[in-house]
Design a protein around this motif. Structure first.
Motif, mmCIF file in Angstrom:
data_model
loop_
_atom_site.group_PDB
_atom_site.id
_atom_site.type_symbol
_atom_site.label_atom_id
_atom_site.label_comp_id
_atom_site.label_asym_id
_atom_site.label_seq_id
_atom_site.Cartn_x
_atom_site.Cartn_y
_atom_site.Cartn_z
ATOM 1 N N ASP A 153 0.978 -1.266 -0.067
ATOM 2 C CA ASP A 153 0.042 0.117 0.095
ATOM 3 C C ASP A 153 0.743 1.050 0.002
ATOM 4 O O ASP A 153 0.636 2.157 -0.537
ATOM 5 C CB ASP A 153 -1.172 -0.083 1.208
ATOM 6 C CG ASP A 153 -1.917 -1.137 1.013
ATOM 7 O OD1 ASP A 153 -1.941 -1.628 0.193
ATOM 8 O OD2 ASP A 153 -2.699 -1.325 2.145
ATOM 9 N N ALA A 154 2.068 1.144 0.722
ATOM 10 C CA ALA A 154 2.716 2.378 0.718
ATOM 11 C C ALA A 154 3.173 2.611 -0.582
ATOM 12 O O ALA A 154 3.700 4.032 -1.015
ATOM 13 C CB ALA A 154 3.965 2.240 2.054
ATOM 14 N N MET A 155 3.604 1.434 -1.396
ATOM 15 C CA MET A 155 4.463 1.827 -2.652
ATOM 16 C C MET A 155 3.489 2.452 -3.436
ATOM 17 O O MET A 155 3.644 3.540 -4.257
ATOM 18 C CB MET A 155 4.926 0.531 -3.088
ATOM 19 C CG MET A 155 6.022 -0.006 -2.638
ATOM 20 S SD MET A 155 6.907 -1.389 -3.530
ATOM 21 C CE MET A 155 5.644 -2.764 -3.421
ATOM 22 N N ALA A 156 2.123 2.272 -3.228
ATOM 23 C CA ALA A 156 1.079 2.867 -4.064
ATOM 24 C C ALA A 156 1.080 4.240 -3.784
ATOM 25 O O ALA A 156 0.960 5.167 -4.398
ATOM 26 C CB ALA A 156 -0.132 2.109 -3.743
ATOM 27 N N ASP A 157 0.969 4.625 -2.320
ATOM 28 C CA ASP A 157 0.939 6.017 -2.038
ATOM 29 C C ASP A 157 2.062 6.833 -2.411
ATOM 30 O O ASP A 157 2.038 8.164 -2.468
ATOM 31 C CB ASP A 157 0.933 6.051 -0.509
ATOM 32 C CG ASP A 157 -0.644 5.637 -0.110
ATOM 33 O OD1 ASP A 157 -1.588 5.892 -0.723
ATOM 34 O OD2 ASP A 157 -0.732 5.118 1.032
#
Length: 377
Positions: free
Chosen positions: A141-145
């Motif tokens: 999820d953090a990579m997406a953000d």
């Protein structure tokens, strides 16, 4: 995430979830703690140093991330003893996932959730204990953000999740479940590699090479020779292990197991002079039909293995399996070129300048002769 009507919300990247994590207090440097500040964007300050020839980086400031489930995560708890190799990617795959880029804040966050090594007691602002499997999800999820492209972030997460299955530490799994995941991941990778290599021989209708220590001999002699070969290969592997740096132990062990398993499966066919069966989805057909059949098998077989055996990690299994099958040939080519380059680099490191020029001239003349031979033939 789930809406009030029970339907799943579409995931929307939110870059503002990353922000400056401040600095931790340090008595030795007489540094006071600076708390996280959501008014400022994430700041990545790294200090490079070497550890036994390995390049590592120490964070000078912390990273804060507001996760949708666990709340605020601030890593590392202590910057003084936290080291990272940035994005942990083998050299052969840095063309696909570089060591740094938009995904860097997320990979540093993931490393920080496992700091110090073996300590799985990170507690989020909402009181959740973030274990290894949960940390892998946070990474995705953090990579997406952070703005990482969809395919790249799912590739990275799948590789990390597979590593979690193989290692099992920090997951809270029972010994039985840990063993099941390890065997599932290892056998899936080995099976896809074996099918990929064998499919190459099937596609080009090339004969499977024989084992020189068992070829054209009576079965009793071939049996003894096969056992002797297994002992010799294992002995060479143990000798190599004893001279290898500890960080390569796992790679060395994996390659040894892969080689011995492949030879062990292949040797019985050789011993009893049995023909190696063809792959039914390729068979004896025109090359382009075999190619299409091989590609379909490279997709369907990993998907089936992932859906049946990988349980909650089925998406990771499908991504890793299909990627491994699709990237097998490019990886082999890159590994060969890398080995050639490393060999040339090693040889030229010990040469004196007086030998470099004559040998270069000889090589150039030889290449020119081959070129002329080919265009005039």
């Amino acid at each position: 995430m789930v809406r009030g009507d029970g339907k799943k919300k579409p995931f929307k990247p939110e870059p503002e979830r990353f922000y400056d994590g401040g600095v931790d207090a340090c008595e030795e440097e007489e540094r006071q703690e600076a708390p996280p500040n959501s008014s400022y964007g994430v700041r990545i300050e790294l200090l490079r140093h070497a550890d036994g020839g390995r390049e590592l980086f120490r964070m000078q400031r912390r990273i804060a991330y507001n996760d949708r489930t666990y709340g605020v995560l601030v890593v590392p708890p202590s910057t003084g003893d936290f080291n990272s190799d940035l994005t942990s990617v083998p050299a052969l795959f840095t063309w696909l996932v570089p060591k740094t880029g938009r995904h860097l804040p997320a990979t540093l966050l993931h490393d920080g959730l496992h700091h110090p090594p073996g300590d799985q007691t990170y507690i989020s602002s909402k009181g959740f204990t973030v274990r290894r499997v949960e940390a892998d999800r946070v990474l995705r999820d953090a990579m997406a953000d952070a703005g990482t492209a969809r395919i790249r972030r799912w590739l990275v997460w799948s590789a990390v999740a597979t590593a979690t299955m193989l290692d099992g530490s920090g997951t809270g799994w029972s010994k039985g479940l840990m063993l099941y995941y390890r065997v599932t991941a290892a056998l899936t990778v080995l099976l896809i590699l074996a099918l990929g290599i064998y499919a190459s021989f099937d596609l080009f209708d090339a004969g499977i090479p024989t084992l020189p220590w068992m070829d054209s001999r009576p079965w009793s002699v071939a049996l003894v020779a096969g056992l002797s070969g297994a002992v010799v290969i294992l002995g060479l592997a143990l000798e190599f292990w004893s001279k290898t740096h500890k960080r390569y132990y796992r790679v060395t062990a994996a390659l040894t197991v892969l080689l011995i398993a492949a030879l062990g499966i292949y040797a019985p066919f050789h011993l009893f002079d049995a023909g190696i069966p063809t792959l039914p989805w390729m068979g004896d057909r025109p090359w382009w039909v075999e190619l299409v059949g091989g590609l379909s098998g490279a997709v369907l077989i990993p998907l089936a293995l992932a859906l049946v055996f990988w349980g909650p990690f089925r998406i990771a299994g499908a991504v890793v399996g299909v990627s491994l099958a699709a990237l097998l040939y490019p990886t082999v080519a890159l590994a060969f070129l890398t080995a050639v380059y490393q060999a040339v680099e090693w040889l030229t490191a010990s040469w004196t300048p007086k030998w470099a020029k004559p040998l270069g001239c000889v090589a150039l003349v030889g290449l020119l002769a081959l070129f002329v031979l080919f265009i005039t033939a």
